[in-house]
Design an enzyme around this catalytic site. Structure first.
Site, PDB file in Angstrom:
ATOM      1  N   ARG A  61       0.835  -1.205   0.000  1.00 20.92           N
ATOM      2  CA  ARG A  61       0.000   0.000   0.000  1.00 20.92           C
ATOM      3  C   ARG A  61       0.869   1.254   0.000  1.00 20.92           C
ATOM      4  NH1 ARG A  61      -3.619   2.445   4.472  1.00 20.92           N
ATOM      5  NH2 ARG A  61      -5.089   3.665   3.221  1.00 20.92           N
ATOM      6  N   HIS A  65       0.725   4.403  -2.608  1.00 16.43           N
ATOM      7  CA  HIS A  65       0.565   5.794  -2.178  1.00 16.43           C
ATOM      8  C   HIS A  65       1.760   6.647  -2.581  1.00 16.43           C
ATOM      9  CE1 HIS A  65      -2.806   5.265   1.043  1.00 16.43           C
ATOM     10  NE2 HIS A  65      -3.016   4.545  -0.029  1.00 16.43           N
ATOM     11  N   ASN A  93      -3.119   8.538   4.447  1.00 11.30           N
ATOM     12  CA  ASN A  93      -1.888   7.983   5.000  1.00 11.30           C
ATOM     13  C   ASN A  93      -1.957   7.746   6.501  1.00 11.30           C
ATOM     14  OD1 ASN A  93      -0.738   7.995   2.521  1.00 11.30           O
ATOM     15  ND2 ASN A  93       0.432   9.877   2.827  1.00 11.30           N
ATOM     16  N   PRO A 161      -7.056   7.761  -4.186  1.00 11.95           N
ATOM     17  CA  PRO A 161      -8.504   7.562  -4.094  1.00 11.95           C
ATOM     18  C   PRO A 161      -8.948   7.275  -2.663  1.00 11.95           C
ATOM     19  CG  PRO A 161      -7.436   5.828  -5.412  1.00 11.95           C
ATOM     20  CD  PRO A 161      -6.380   6.796  -5.040  1.00 11.95           C
ATOM     21  N   HIS A 191      -6.162  -5.841  -2.568  1.00 16.36           N
ATOM     22  CA  HIS A 191      -7.032  -5.959  -1.392  1.00 16.36           C
ATOM     23  C   HIS A 191      -7.338  -7.410  -1.049  1.00 16.36           C
ATOM     24  CE1 HIS A 191      -8.552  -1.503  -1.648  1.00 16.36           C
ATOM     25  NE2 HIS A 191      -7.304  -1.611  -1.283  1.00 16.36           N
TER      26      HIS A 191
HETATM   27  C1  HEM Z   1      -8.614   1.683  -6.124  1.00 19.39           C
HETATM   28  C2  HEM Z   1      -8.527   2.559  -5.154  1.00 19.39           C
HETATM   29  C3  HEM Z   1      -8.116   2.190  -3.754  1.00 19.39           C
HETATM   30  C4  HEM Z   1      -8.707   2.638  -2.616  1.00 19.39           C
HETATM   31  C5  HEM Z   1      -9.857   3.615  -2.533  1.00 19.39           C
HETATM   32  C6  HEM Z   1      -8.032   2.025  -1.505  1.00 19.39           C
HETATM   33  C7  HEM Z   1      -8.333   2.262  -0.177  1.00 19.39           C
HETATM   34  C8  HEM Z   1      -7.832   1.543   0.876  1.00 19.39           C
HETATM   35  C9  HEM Z   1      -8.223   1.712   2.256  1.00 19.39           C
HETATM   36  C10 HEM Z   1      -9.208   2.733   2.766  1.00 19.39           C
HETATM   37  C11 HEM Z   1      -7.577   0.773   2.983  1.00 19.39           C
HETATM   38  C12 HEM Z   1      -7.723   0.492   4.471  1.00 19.39           C
HETATM   39  C13 HEM Z   1      -6.907   1.420   5.307  1.00 19.39           C
HETATM   40  C14 HEM Z   1      -7.241   1.220   6.760  1.00 19.39           C
HETATM   41  O1  HEM Z   1      -8.368   1.556   7.149  1.00 19.39           O
HETATM   42  O2  HEM Z   1      -6.377   0.718   7.527  1.00 19.39           O
HETATM   43  C15 HEM Z   1      -6.748   0.026   2.070  1.00 19.39           C
HETATM   44  C16 HEM Z   1      -5.935  -1.003   2.432  1.00 19.39           C
HETATM   45  C17 HEM Z   1      -5.037  -1.594   1.562  1.00 19.39           C
HETATM   46  N1  HEM Z   1      -4.823  -1.255   0.257  1.00 19.39           N
HETATM   47 FE1  HEM Z   1      -5.976  -0.068  -0.870  1.00 19.39          FE
HETATM   48  N2  HEM Z   1      -7.047   1.207  -1.983  1.00 19.39           N
HETATM   49  C18 HEM Z   1      -7.054   1.286  -3.347  1.00 19.39           C
HETATM   50  C19 HEM Z   1      -6.169   0.665  -4.196  1.00 19.39           C
HETATM   51  C20 HEM Z   1      -5.087  -0.057  -3.772  1.00 19.39           C
HETATM   52  C21 HEM Z   1      -3.980  -0.427  -4.606  1.00 19.39           C
HETATM   53  C22 HEM Z   1      -3.804  -0.030  -6.069  1.00 19.39           C
HETATM   54  C23 HEM Z   1      -3.133  -1.147  -3.837  1.00 19.39           C
HETATM   55  C24 HEM Z   1      -1.821  -1.765  -4.185  1.00 19.39           C
HETATM   56  C25 HEM Z   1      -1.446  -2.139  -5.383  1.00 19.39           C
HETATM   57  C26 HEM Z   1      -3.736  -1.245  -2.521  1.00 19.39           C
HETATM   58  C27 HEM Z   1      -3.242  -1.965  -1.473  1.00 19.39           C
HETATM   59  C28 HEM Z   1      -3.811  -2.034  -0.223  1.00 19.39           C
HETATM   60  C29 HEM Z   1      -3.392  -2.970   0.801  1.00 19.39           C
HETATM   61  C30 HEM Z   1      -2.356  -4.055   0.649  1.00 19.39           C
HETATM   62  C31 HEM Z   1      -4.161  -2.681   1.925  1.00 19.39           C
HETATM   63  C32 HEM Z   1      -4.078  -3.348   3.307  1.00 19.39           C
HETATM   64  C33 HEM Z   1      -3.207  -2.501   4.183  1.00 19.39           C
HETATM   65  C34 HEM Z   1      -2.939  -3.079   5.555  1.00 19.39           C
HETATM   66  O3  HEM Z   1      -3.282  -4.227   5.824  1.00 19.39           O
HETATM   67  O4  HEM Z   1      -2.346  -2.338   6.372  1.00 19.39           O
HETATM   68  N3  HEM Z   1      -4.908  -0.548  -2.518  1.00 19.39           N
HETATM   69  N4  HEM Z   1      -6.914   0.519   0.808  1.00 19.39           N
HETATM   70  C1  LIG Z   2       2.330   8.034   9.728  1.00 19.59           C
HETATM   71  C2  LIG Z   2       1.776   9.403   9.848  1.00 19.59           C
HETATM   72  O1  LIG Z   2       2.474  10.380   9.727  1.00 19.59           O
HETATM   73  N1  LIG Z   2       0.457   9.459  10.035  1.00 19.59           N
HETATM   74  C3  LIG Z   2      -0.222  10.710  10.117  1.00 19.59           C
HETATM   75  C4  LIG Z   2      -1.288  10.751   9.042  1.00 19.59           C
HETATM   76  O2  LIG Z   2      -2.057  11.915   9.155  1.00 19.59           O
HETATM   77  C5  LIG Z   2      -2.675  12.150  10.415  1.00 19.59           C
HETATM   78  C6  LIG Z   2      -3.458  13.449  10.332  1.00 19.59           C
HETATM   79  O3  LIG Z   2      -4.241  13.476   9.195  1.00 19.59           O
HETATM   80  C7  LIG Z   2      -1.642  12.194  11.536  1.00 19.59           C
HETATM   81  O4  LIG Z   2      -2.313  12.314  12.789  1.00 19.59           O
HETATM   82  C8  LIG Z   2      -0.816  10.922  11.501  1.00 19.59           C
HETATM   83  O5  LIG Z   2       0.209  10.993  12.450  1.00 19.59           O
END
Ligand code: HEM
Ligand SMILES: CC(=O)N[C@H]1CO[C@H](CO)[C@@H](O)[C@@H]1O
Ligand SMILES: *[C@@H]1O[C@H](CO)[C@@H](O)[C@H](O)[C@H]1NC(C)=O
Ligand SMILES: *[C@@H]1O[C@H](CO)[C@@H](O)[C@H](O)[C@H]1NC(C)=O
Ligand SMILES: *[C@@H]1O[C@H](CO)[C@@H](O)[C@H](O)[C@H]1NC(C)=O
Ligand SMILES: *[C@@H]1O[C@H](CO)[C@@H](O)[C@H](O)[C@H]1NC(C)=O
Ligand SMILES: *[C@@H]1O[C@H](CO)[C@@H](O)[C@H](O)[C@H]1NC(C)=O
Length: 326
Positions: A61, A65, A93, A161, A191
């Site tokens: 991820r 980003h 982030n 996004p 995902h």
């Molecule tokens: C298409 C648009 C995308 C959106 C809107 C999106 C949004 C998100 C969000 C909101 C999370 C959860 C964050 C959290 O609440 O901890 C997430 C997790 C994740 N995303 Fe996406 N994502 C997108 C595309 C991608 C892409 C292109 C990749 C990598 C190629 C990716 C890889 C991941 C991974 C691996 C996680 C799990 C992270 C973890 O376990 O800490 N995502 N994503």
């Molecule tokens: C890792 C990091 O810097 N996270 C920051 C992401 O943004 C929020 C505010 O939007 C900060 O509180 C976090 O520390």
């Protein structure tokens, strides 16, 4: 006829000339300057990810980003300074982790060959290696990225996004990076691993249109289950939910199976089934052997890893990934 031929030769010659003066990513960029670089990254990932499998997801991820804001230049790693608020502080982030993991790899590389290996290449290599540890595909990562010196919170907010993004927003944000609908579907396949916090999707469970309602596009049983067992209140921002329940540590096709069962966790996941092109692409991936998905995912990742890279004498090789060189 002859004239056209002549002009053709000139254009060809010119393009070869331009091509050769422009720096590019290449396979084994560090093979002479730091021959052990890729092995050091790989060994570190292989040694530490099995103890902390959730890190694999966060590294992938992080790479996404990074690449979506100013290209893959490790701008995502820069700390804020007294006069600048960095990408790290942007809402998308907030849930990124693993910065210290990259820092530790960087320290090993600085000890081996100071000032040679960019933070941007470390993120790219580490995320490929992380995908391999979760059972996903291997691909050759071209290297030679250099690090940027600029990181601005608003740019991350604008370009990454949101989980609430609809289809047209996703299409636009990916197109802005030169990525098409097929690549949107493939890359969203990441995902298949990892977690989300309730806060990333609780609007779908509790207040979808502002009248205390639920997103009708989300499977009702799944929504009820999430409310009963995971995201018990609308403001829970600490509980973590597997995005691909039962298979969150394994890189496979099950994310796409869930999408068709209306069990994609985010609106952005569900959005892939609201457009006929992306929906049929999801169906096609599910029909093929997993090896097709792997090959295409790898190609899409390689392409994402080339977005707006800095090469040659652009940018710098940071000494510490969180700060620009002084
Ligand atoms: C298409 C648009 C995308 C959106 C809107 C999106 C949004 C998100 C969000 C909101 C999370 C959860 C964050 C959290 O609440 O901890 C997430 C997790 C994740 N995303 Fe996406 N994502 C997108 C595309 C991608 C892409 C292109 C990749 C990598 C190629 C990716 C890889 C991941 C991974 C691996 C996680 C799990 C992270 C973890 O376990 O800490 N995502 N994503
Ligand atoms: C890792 C990091 O810097 N996270 C920051 C992401 O943004 C929020 C505010 O939007 C900060 O509180 C976090 O520390
Ligand atoms: C921010 O401050 C640093 C010194 O701390 C300075 O080098 C830089 O030019 C400043 N940037 C802006 C945009 O003012
Ligand atoms: C998608 O979301 C954007 C931004 O929120 C909005 O402007 C647009 O109208 C939405 N498009 C559709 C088709 O709903
Ligand atoms: C739902 O959202 C609306 C508008 O943002 C807000 O006024 C209302 O209090 C929310 N309801 C619940 C149950 O959170
Ligand atoms: C999470 O929710 C708590 C309580 O509602 C709040 O104090 C805190 O700031 C929230 N954290 C984030 C990261 O939004
Ligand atoms: C960057 O910020 C993090 C979190 O605030 C901090 O732990 C780290 O020491 C900082 N890194 C540098 C090199 O300043």
């Amino acid at each position: 006829m002859r004239g056209k031929y002549f002009i053709g030769i000139i254009i060809l010659g010119l393009s070869i000339f331009l091509h050769s003066t422009e720096a590019h990513l290449q396979l084994g960029f560090y093979s002479k300057s730091c021959p052990k670089a890729e092995k050091i990254v790989n060994d570190y990932v292989k040694e530490h990810i099995p103890n902390a499998p959730s890190l694999a997801a966060t590294l992938i991820r992080m790479h996404f980003h990074d690449c979506f804001v100013r290209g893959c230049d490790a701008s995502v790693l820069l700390n804020s300074t007294s006069n600048n608020t960095a990408e790290k502080e942007a809402p998308p982030n907030q849930t990124l982790r693993g910065f210290d993991f990259i820092d530790r790899i960087k320290s090993l590389l600085e000890a081996e060959c100071p000032g040679i290996v960019s933070c941007a290449d470390i993120i790219t290599l580490a995320s490929r290696d992380a995908i391999v540890t979760t059972g996903g595909p291997f691909w050759k990562v071209p290297t030679g990225r250099r690090d940027g010196t600029v990181s601005i919170r608003q740019e991350a907010t604008n370009n990454i996004p949101a989980p609430t993004s609809n289809f047209s927003t996703l299409q636009t944000l990916f197109a802005n990076q030169g990525l098409d609908l097929k690549e949107l579907v493939l890359l969203s396949g990441a995902h298949t691993i990892g977690i989300s916090h309730c806060s990333s999707f609780s609007n779908r469970l509790y207040n979808f249109t502002g009248v205390g309602d639920q997103d009708p596009a989300l499977d009702k049983k799944y929504a009820a289950n999430l409310k009963a067992n995971k995201c018990k209140t609308p403001t829970d921002n600490t509980t973590k939910v597997e995005m691909d329940p039962g298979s969150r540590k394994t890189f496979d096709l099950s994310y796409y199976t869930l999408l068709l069962k209306r069990r994609g966790l985010f609106q952005s996941d569900a959005a892939l089934t609201t457009n006929s092109v992306t929906k049929s692409y999801v169906q096609q991936l599910l029909q093929g052997p997993v090896s097709n998905f792997f090959a295409e995912f790898a190609t899409a990742m390689e392409k994402m890893g080339r977005i707006n890279v800095k090469t040659g004498s652009d940018g710098e090789i940071r000494k510490q990934c969180a700060v620009v060189n002084s």
